[in-house]
Scaffold this motif. Structure first.
Motif, PDB file in Angstrom:
ATOM      1  N   PHE A  90       0.853  -1.195   0.000  1.00  0.00           N
ATOM      2  CA  PHE A  90       0.000   0.000   0.000  1.00  0.00           C
ATOM      3  C   PHE A  90       0.891   1.247   0.000  1.00  0.00           C
ATOM      4  CE2 PHE A  90      -2.378  -3.306   2.330  1.00  0.00           C
ATOM      5  CZ  PHE A  90      -3.476  -3.417   1.503  1.00  0.00           C
ATOM      6  N   PRO A  91       1.439   1.626  -1.155  1.00  0.00           N
ATOM      7  CA  PRO A  91       2.302   2.813  -1.208  1.00  0.00           C
ATOM      8  C   PRO A  91       1.500   4.081  -0.949  1.00  0.00           C
ATOM      9  CG  PRO A  91       1.874   1.974  -3.417  1.00  0.00           C
ATOM     10  CD  PRO A  91       1.308   0.973  -2.465  1.00  0.00           C
ATOM     11  N   GLU A  92       2.169   5.072  -0.383  1.00  0.00           N
ATOM     12  CA  GLU A  92       1.513   6.332  -0.051  1.00  0.00           C
ATOM     13  C   GLU A  92       1.503   7.268  -1.254  1.00  0.00           C
ATOM     14  OE1 GLU A  92       0.004   6.899   2.697  1.00  0.00           O
ATOM     15  OE2 GLU A  92       0.675   5.099   3.791  1.00  0.00           O
ATOM     16  N   GLY A  93       0.507   8.177  -1.257  1.00  0.00           N
ATOM     17  CA  GLY A  93       0.458   9.234  -2.255  1.00  0.00           C
ATOM     18  C   GLY A  93      -0.301   8.876  -3.512  1.00  0.00           C
ATOM     19  N   GLY A  94      -1.221   9.795  -3.932  1.00  0.00           N
ATOM     20  CA  GLY A  94      -1.954   9.615  -5.177  1.00  0.00           C
ATOM     21  C   GLY A  94      -2.937   8.453  -5.126  1.00  0.00           C
ATOM     22  N   ASP A  95      -3.462   8.111  -6.302  1.00  0.00           N
ATOM     23  CA  ASP A  95      -4.395   6.997  -6.418  1.00  0.00           C
ATOM     24  C   ASP A  95      -3.593   5.720  -6.664  1.00  0.00           C
ATOM     25  OD1 ASP A  95      -6.526   5.331  -6.700  1.00  0.00           O
ATOM     26  OD2 ASP A  95      -7.193   6.118  -8.629  1.00  0.00           O
ATOM     27  N   ASN A  96      -3.143   5.104  -5.577  1.00  0.00           N
ATOM     28  CA  ASN A  96      -2.324   3.897  -5.679  1.00  0.00           C
ATOM     29  C   ASN A  96      -3.103   2.653  -5.253  1.00  0.00           C
ATOM     30  OD1 ASN A  96       0.016   5.174  -6.620  1.00  0.00           O
ATOM     31  ND2 ASN A  96       0.582   5.794  -4.550  1.00  0.00           N
ATOM     32  N   ARG A  97      -4.389   2.671  -5.519  1.00  0.00           N
ATOM     33  CA  ARG A  97      -5.204   1.512  -5.141  1.00  0.00           C
ATOM     34  C   ARG A  97      -4.807   0.277  -5.957  1.00  0.00           C
ATOM     35  NH1 ARG A  97     -11.221   3.243  -6.089  1.00  0.00           N
ATOM     36  NH2 ARG A  97     -10.238   3.841  -8.065  1.00  0.00           N
ATOM     37  N   ARG A  98      -4.914  -0.865  -5.313  1.00  0.00           N
ATOM     38  CA  ARG A  98      -4.701  -2.145  -5.985  1.00  0.00           C
ATOM     39  C   ARG A  98      -6.041  -2.880  -6.067  1.00  0.00           C
ATOM     40  NH1 ARG A  98       0.720  -4.146  -6.254  1.00  0.00           N
ATOM     41  NH2 ARG A  98       2.219  -2.929  -5.045  1.00  0.00           N
ATOM     42  N   PHE A  99      -6.238  -3.607  -7.189  1.00  0.00           N
ATOM     43  CA  PHE A  99      -7.453  -4.382  -7.383  1.00  0.00           C
ATOM     44  C   PHE A  99      -7.109  -5.873  -7.379  1.00  0.00           C
ATOM     45  CE2 PHE A  99      -8.352  -0.274  -9.144  1.00  0.00           C
ATOM     46  CZ  PHE A  99      -9.678  -0.030  -8.796  1.00  0.00           C
ATOM     47  N   VAL A 100      -8.060  -6.668  -6.932  1.00  0.00           N
ATOM     48  CA  VAL A 100      -7.883  -8.119  -6.885  1.00  0.00           C
ATOM     49  C   VAL A 100      -8.079  -8.687  -8.285  1.00  0.00           C
ATOM     50  CG1 VAL A 100      -8.708 -10.288  -5.897  1.00  0.00           C
ATOM     51  CG2 VAL A 100      -8.672  -8.216  -4.497  1.00  0.00           C
ATOM     52  N   LEU A 101      -7.095  -9.441  -8.759  1.00  0.00           N
ATOM     53  CA  LEU A 101      -7.174 -10.053 -10.088  1.00  0.00           C
ATOM     54  C   LEU A 101      -7.629 -11.499 -10.026  1.00  0.00           C
ATOM     55  CD1 LEU A 101      -3.941  -8.704 -11.821  1.00  0.00           C
ATOM     56  CD2 LEU A 101      -6.301  -7.980 -12.190  1.00  0.00           C
ATOM     57  N   ARG A 102      -7.399 -12.173  -8.906  1.00  0.00           N
ATOM     58  CA  ARG A 102      -7.796 -13.570  -8.749  1.00  0.00           C
ATOM     59  C   ARG A 102      -8.446 -13.752  -7.385  1.00  0.00           C
ATOM     60  NH1 ARG A 102      -2.648 -17.076 -11.122  1.00  0.00           N
ATOM     61  NH2 ARG A 102      -2.476 -15.972 -13.115  1.00  0.00           N
ATOM     62  N   ALA A 103      -9.506 -14.525  -7.349  1.00  0.00           N
ATOM     63  CA  ALA A 103     -10.200 -14.772  -6.085  1.00  0.00           C
ATOM     64  C   ALA A 103      -9.254 -15.437  -5.086  1.00  0.00           C
ATOM     65  CB  ALA A 103     -11.433 -15.645  -6.322  1.00  0.00           C
ATOM     66  N   MET A 104      -9.328 -14.992  -3.833  1.00  0.00           N
ATOM     67  CA  MET A 104      -8.473 -15.523  -2.768  1.00  0.00           C
ATOM     68  C   MET A 104      -9.311 -15.891  -1.556  1.00  0.00           C
ATOM     69  SD  MET A 104      -5.119 -13.033  -2.910  1.00  0.00           S
ATOM     70  CE  MET A 104      -5.982 -11.536  -3.393  1.00  0.00           C
ATOM     71  N   GLU A 105      -8.918 -16.954  -0.891  1.00  0.00           N
ATOM     72  CA  GLU A 105      -9.588 -17.386   0.338  1.00  0.00           C
ATOM     73  C   GLU A 105      -8.918 -16.746   1.546  1.00  0.00           C
ATOM     74  OE1 GLU A 105     -12.358 -19.033   0.339  1.00  0.00           O
ATOM     75  OE2 GLU A 105     -12.329 -19.315  -1.839  1.00  0.00           O
ATOM     76  N   LYS A 106      -9.574 -16.863   2.688  1.00  0.00           N
ATOM     77  CA  LYS A 106      -9.024 -16.316   3.935  1.00  0.00           C
ATOM     78  C   LYS A 106      -7.682 -16.983   4.252  1.00  0.00           C
ATOM     79  CE  LYS A 106     -10.361 -15.372   8.729  1.00  0.00           C
ATOM     80  NZ  LYS A 106      -9.098 -15.842   9.331  1.00  0.00           N
TER      81      LYS A 106
END
Length: 285
Positions: A90-106
């Protein structure tokens, strides 16, 4: 008086000896426990901090800090591409959101291949391997396997069309396998594989090579395409499948040989002395 002093001396010597023995036993026990602890530590596998999912994650979700946690992971069994630092994930600054590309379990490790780069959208481009292209195929309830297709499935593509105007040896409508084991990367506008029920799609998107794109485009323009779902554990590759109407109905083509009509020859007979000679002349009828 001397007897009392001697008695006290003996008692003191006995107490001192007992204290020495107790101290010796205590030190020996401590040393044994310390040795056991060191031996136990030598057998413990070294671990490192690894970031894992706190809950089940689905394709397309925004990955947030509250969705992950840090656990200890064996150092000799670290998956490739894991995250060990929150500031990297989770880098700081700007719109640095990450999206999930593959379903993951707990409690599944967060890996670079399962999330987008900071600020990158979760699109189909991330699902295409090197040298592959995305191509959309029109389907309906019949050609789309009744809506049971999911991104990640593999299908065989069949073409049905007429070859009357393509070949001199016309055979009517023909169904032919043109592509085998093609991978689906999207169903309609859904690229995630977490569909809970059958969906009657209008299009499916497949990942194919550029030459396959040309073949599928030509096939979709000149005929109709049907998909056949391939089993998850099926590693066989179908090929050379082609059925026409005569083969389907078991009709054998009769071989008719044209027989050339015998040419007629007209003659007249004439006598030359004692010999009769036939002279050919043109036939009048």
């Amino acid at each position: 008086m001397r007897m009392v002093f001697g008695l006290v001396l003996l008692v003191g010597l006995g107490l001192a000896g007992g204290a020495v023995m107790m101290a010796k036993n205590y030190i020996s026990a401590y040393q044994n426990e310390l040795a056991n602890e060191r031996a136990a530590r030598a057998q413990v596998v070294p671990t490192v901090d690894v970031i894992v999912s706190e809950r089940p994650l689905k394709y397309g979700e925004v990955l947030a800090k509250e969705d992950v946690r840090v656990v200890r992971w064996p150092e000799n069994a670290l998956p490739e591409g894991i995250f060990t630092d929150m500031s990297v994930l989770f880098p700081e600054g700007g719109d640095n959101r990450r999206f999930v590309l593959r379903a993951m379990e707990k409690d599944e490790a967060i890996m670079a291949i399962k999330v987008t780069e900071p600020g990158e959208d979760a699109g189909l481009t991330s699902r295409l391997e090197r040298g592959m292209r995305a191509f959309a195929i029109r389907v309906d309830v019949a050609s789309g396997v009744s809506g049971f297709l999911r991104p990640g499935d593999r299908v065989d593509v069949y073409w049905t069309g007429s070859v009357d105007r393509i070949s001199d040896n016309a055979r009517g409508d023909v169904t032919k396998l043109i592509e085998a084991g093609v991978k689906l990367i999207a169903v309609d506008q859904t690229a995630g594989g977490d569909l809970e029920e059958a969906v009657i799609a209008r299009t499916v998107t497949v990942a194919v090579r550029p030459e396959q794109v040309a073949a599928l485009a030509q096939a979709q323009t000149t005929g109709s395409l049907s998909l056949s779902l391939v089993g998850a554990d099926d590693d066989t590759i179908a090929g050379g499948i082609e059925i026409d109407q005569r083969t389907l109905l078991g009709i054998e083509t009769a071989q008719i040989e044209a027989q050339a009509e015998e040419e007629k020859v007209c003659t007249i007979r004439t006598r030359r002395g004692a010999e009769v000679v036939e002279i050919p002349i043109p036939c009048t009828n």
